[in-house]
Design a protein around this motif. Sequence first.
Motif, PDB file in Angstrom:
ATOM      1  N   ASP A  47       0.847  -1.191   0.000  1.00 25.61           N
ATOM      2  CA  ASP A  47       0.000   0.000   0.000  1.00 25.61           C
ATOM      3  C   ASP A  47       0.879   1.237   0.000  1.00 25.61           C
ATOM      4  OD1 ASP A  47      -1.558   2.271   1.290  1.00 25.61           O
ATOM      5  OD2 ASP A  47      -3.146   0.757   1.136  1.00 25.61           O
ATOM      6  N   LYS A  48       0.547   2.218  -0.815  1.00 26.84           N
ATOM      7  CA  LYS A  48       1.422   3.378  -0.985  1.00 26.84           C
ATOM      8  C   LYS A  48       1.554   4.213   0.286  1.00 26.84           C
ATOM      9  CE  LYS A  48      -2.205   6.355  -2.955  1.00 26.84           C
ATOM     10  NZ  LYS A  48      -2.592   7.162  -4.138  1.00 26.84           N
ATOM     11  N   SER A  49       0.612   4.080   1.220  1.00 26.07           N
ATOM     12  CA  SER A  49       0.693   4.860   2.454  1.00 26.07           C
ATOM     13  C   SER A  49       1.165   4.030   3.649  1.00 26.07           C
ATOM     14  CB  SER A  49      -0.663   5.492   2.774  1.00 26.07           C
ATOM     15  OG  SER A  49      -1.629   4.495   3.041  1.00 26.07           O
ATOM     16  N   TYR A  50       1.503   2.755   3.415  1.00 25.99           N
ATOM     17  CA  TYR A  50       1.871   1.894   4.545  1.00 25.99           C
ATOM     18  C   TYR A  50       3.105   2.401   5.280  1.00 25.99           C
ATOM     19  CZ  TYR A  50       3.347  -2.068   7.340  1.00 25.99           C
ATOM     20  OH  TYR A  50       3.747  -2.854   8.394  1.00 25.99           O
ATOM     21  N   LEU A  51       4.147   2.753   4.554  1.00 26.68           N
ATOM     22  CA  LEU A  51       5.389   3.168   5.207  1.00 26.68           C
ATOM     23  C   LEU A  51       5.195   4.455   5.996  1.00 26.68           C
ATOM     24  CD1 LEU A  51       8.170   2.354   2.573  1.00 26.68           C
ATOM     25  CD2 LEU A  51       7.413   0.989   4.535  1.00 26.68           C
ATOM     26  N   ARG A  52       4.350   5.363   5.505  1.00 22.78           N
ATOM     27  CA  ARG A  52       4.076   6.580   6.266  1.00 22.78           C
ATOM     28  C   ARG A  52       3.342   6.256   7.563  1.00 22.78           C
ATOM     29  NH1 ARG A  52       2.522   8.555   1.178  1.00 22.78           N
ATOM     30  NH2 ARG A  52       0.333   8.678   1.789  1.00 22.78           N
ATOM     31  N   SER A  53       2.393   5.346   7.484  1.00 24.47           N
ATOM     32  CA  SER A  53       1.673   4.936   8.692  1.00 24.47           C
ATOM     33  C   SER A  53       2.609   4.264   9.685  1.00 24.47           C
ATOM     34  CB  SER A  53       0.539   3.975   8.318  1.00 24.47           C
ATOM     35  OG  SER A  53      -0.375   4.577   7.431  1.00 24.47           O
ATOM     36  N   LEU A  54       3.457   3.383   9.182  1.00 21.11           N
ATOM     37  CA  LEU A  54       4.409   2.683  10.039  1.00 21.11           C
ATOM     38  C   LEU A  54       5.378   3.660  10.683  1.00 21.11           C
ATOM     39  CD1 LEU A  54       5.727   0.101  11.123  1.00 21.11           C
ATOM     40  CD2 LEU A  54       6.924  -0.112   8.929  1.00 21.11           C
ATOM     41  N   VAL A  90      11.366  -3.333   6.338  1.00 15.94           N
ATOM     42  CA  VAL A  90      12.434  -3.726   7.248  1.00 15.94           C
ATOM     43  C   VAL A  90      13.489  -2.628   7.336  1.00 15.94           C
ATOM     44  CG1 VAL A  90      14.340  -5.355   7.593  1.00 15.94           C
ATOM     45  CG2 VAL A  90      12.072  -6.197   6.948  1.00 15.94           C
ATOM     46  N   GLN A  91      13.832  -2.037   6.189  1.00 21.86           N
ATOM     47  CA  GLN A  91      14.811  -0.955   6.185  1.00 21.86           C
ATOM     48  C   GLN A  91      14.326   0.226   7.022  1.00 21.86           C
ATOM     49  OE1 GLN A  91      15.923   0.436   2.279  1.00 21.86           O
ATOM     50  NE2 GLN A  91      17.209   2.075   3.064  1.00 21.86           N
ATOM     51  N   LEU A  92      13.049   0.574   6.879  1.00 23.70           N
ATOM     52  CA  LEU A  92      12.486   1.682   7.658  1.00 23.70           C
ATOM     53  C   LEU A  92      12.527   1.373   9.155  1.00 23.70           C
ATOM     54  CD1 LEU A  92      10.948   4.418   7.707  1.00 23.70           C
ATOM     55  CD2 LEU A  92       8.827   3.066   7.631  1.00 23.70           C
ATOM     56  N   ILE A  93      12.162   0.155   9.510  1.00 24.15           N
ATOM     57  CA  ILE A  93      12.188  -0.235  10.919  1.00 24.15           C
ATOM     58  C   ILE A  93      13.603  -0.138  11.471  1.00 24.15           C
ATOM     59  CG2 ILE A  93      11.869  -2.179  12.507  1.00 24.15           C
ATOM     60  CD1 ILE A  93       9.507  -3.044  10.697  1.00 24.15           C
ATOM     61  N   ARG A  94      14.571  -0.611  10.706  1.00 27.71           N
ATOM     62  CA  ARG A  94      15.968  -0.528  11.159  1.00 27.71           C
ATOM     63  C   ARG A  94      16.408   0.925  11.329  1.00 27.71           C
ATOM     64  NH1 ARG A  94      18.626  -5.094  11.779  1.00 27.71           N
ATOM     65  NH2 ARG A  94      18.406  -6.874  10.377  1.00 27.71           N
ATOM     66  N   GLU A  95      16.030   1.774  10.374  1.00 27.24           N
ATOM     67  CA  GLU A  95      16.453   3.174  10.414  1.00 27.24           C
ATOM     68  C   GLU A  95      15.896   3.905  11.624  1.00 27.24           C
ATOM     69  OE1 GLU A  95      15.156   4.755   6.717  1.00 27.24           O
ATOM     70  OE2 GLU A  95      16.849   3.942   5.565  1.00 27.24           O
ATOM     71  N   LYS A  96      14.672   3.575  12.024  1.00 23.42           N
ATOM     72  CA  LYS A  96      14.000   4.310  13.077  1.00 23.42           C
ATOM     73  C   LYS A  96      13.984   3.601  14.424  1.00 23.42           C
ATOM     74  CE  LYS A  96      10.939   7.177  10.247  1.00 23.42           C
ATOM     75  NZ  LYS A  96      11.295   8.444  10.892  1.00 23.42           N
ATOM     76  N   ILE A 102      14.616  -6.808  16.771  1.00 20.21           N
ATOM     77  CA  ILE A 102      13.510  -6.993  15.828  1.00 20.21           C
ATOM     78  C   ILE A 102      13.232  -8.486  15.646  1.00 20.21           C
ATOM     79  CG2 ILE A 102      12.669  -6.524  13.500  1.00 20.21           C
ATOM     80  CD1 ILE A 102      14.762  -4.227  13.392  1.00 20.21           C
ATOM     81  N   TYR A 103      11.948  -8.830  15.681  1.00 19.24           N
ATOM     82  CA  TYR A 103      11.499 -10.185  15.342  1.00 19.24           C
ATOM     83  C   TYR A 103      10.503 -10.089  14.199  1.00 19.24           C
ATOM     84  CZ  TYR A 103      13.396 -12.455  19.535  1.00 19.24           C
ATOM     85  OH  TYR A 103      14.229 -12.966  20.500  1.00 19.24           O
ATOM     86  N   TRP A 104      10.597 -11.014  13.262  1.00 21.30           N
ATOM     87  CA  TRP A 104       9.565 -11.189  12.253  1.00 21.30           C
ATOM     88  C   TRP A 104       8.621 -12.274  12.733  1.00 21.30           C
ATOM     89  CZ3 TRP A 104       6.947  -9.487   8.258  1.00 21.30           C
ATOM     90  CH2 TRP A 104       6.231 -10.386   7.470  1.00 21.30           C
TER      91      TRP A 104
END
Length: 211
Positions: A47-54, A90-96, A102-104
């Motif tokens: 979804d194009k807005s998923y990363l912004r929401s996350l 995953v990259q966004l989670i690592r950056e922030k 982190i667990y998947w």
Amino acid sequence: YNANDAKLPRVLLIGDSICNGYSKDVCEELAGTAYVTFFATSKCVCDKSYLRSLAFFLDEYDYAVIHFNNGLHSLSSDRQDWEACLRAAVQLIREKSKGAKIYWASSTPLKDPALTAKARELNAIAARVMKTEEIPTDDLFALMDPLDRNVHWSDTFHFKGEAKKMQAKAVADCVRQALGAGKASGAEAAAALKAAATATGPDGKLDPAKK
């Protein structure tokens, strides 16, 4: 939960309605050990807005542990697109994440065999991604798959109480392992649950230094 408390480490649960289903039980499992925030959304990583929401939830707190899933709303996604978007998440989670562990979480099986096969496909792709990212997996698929679909599923996707508690225990076990912590005493857990009055987030006060 415990939105304005900072005495204990905070955990972020990321997922969909399955995460929503076990989040309260995780809060109870971790009471007195860690505070819980959860981001449950029907948006898949494509979804194009998923990363912004996350990103909003990742910015809300400093988390000690992040437990991440995104799959059941992606069953019909193009597999290459989904893998690329999962890597971006995953990259966004690592950056922030500021060093959070982190667990998947693998996506859970469904009552329908054909849909379960699709979930298994996504889990295989995710396993490849997490191996390259060196992120451990909480295998909720393997935990749920042997269970009787007619007993433990409430509909095609969702679970009844006992199965949700099983998932919550598995999630909490990952968190405790990451924190190197055991269960809190009964008194500590009761006090934390009494204070866990809200799941709505911080109280809205701004830190001028962060403007």
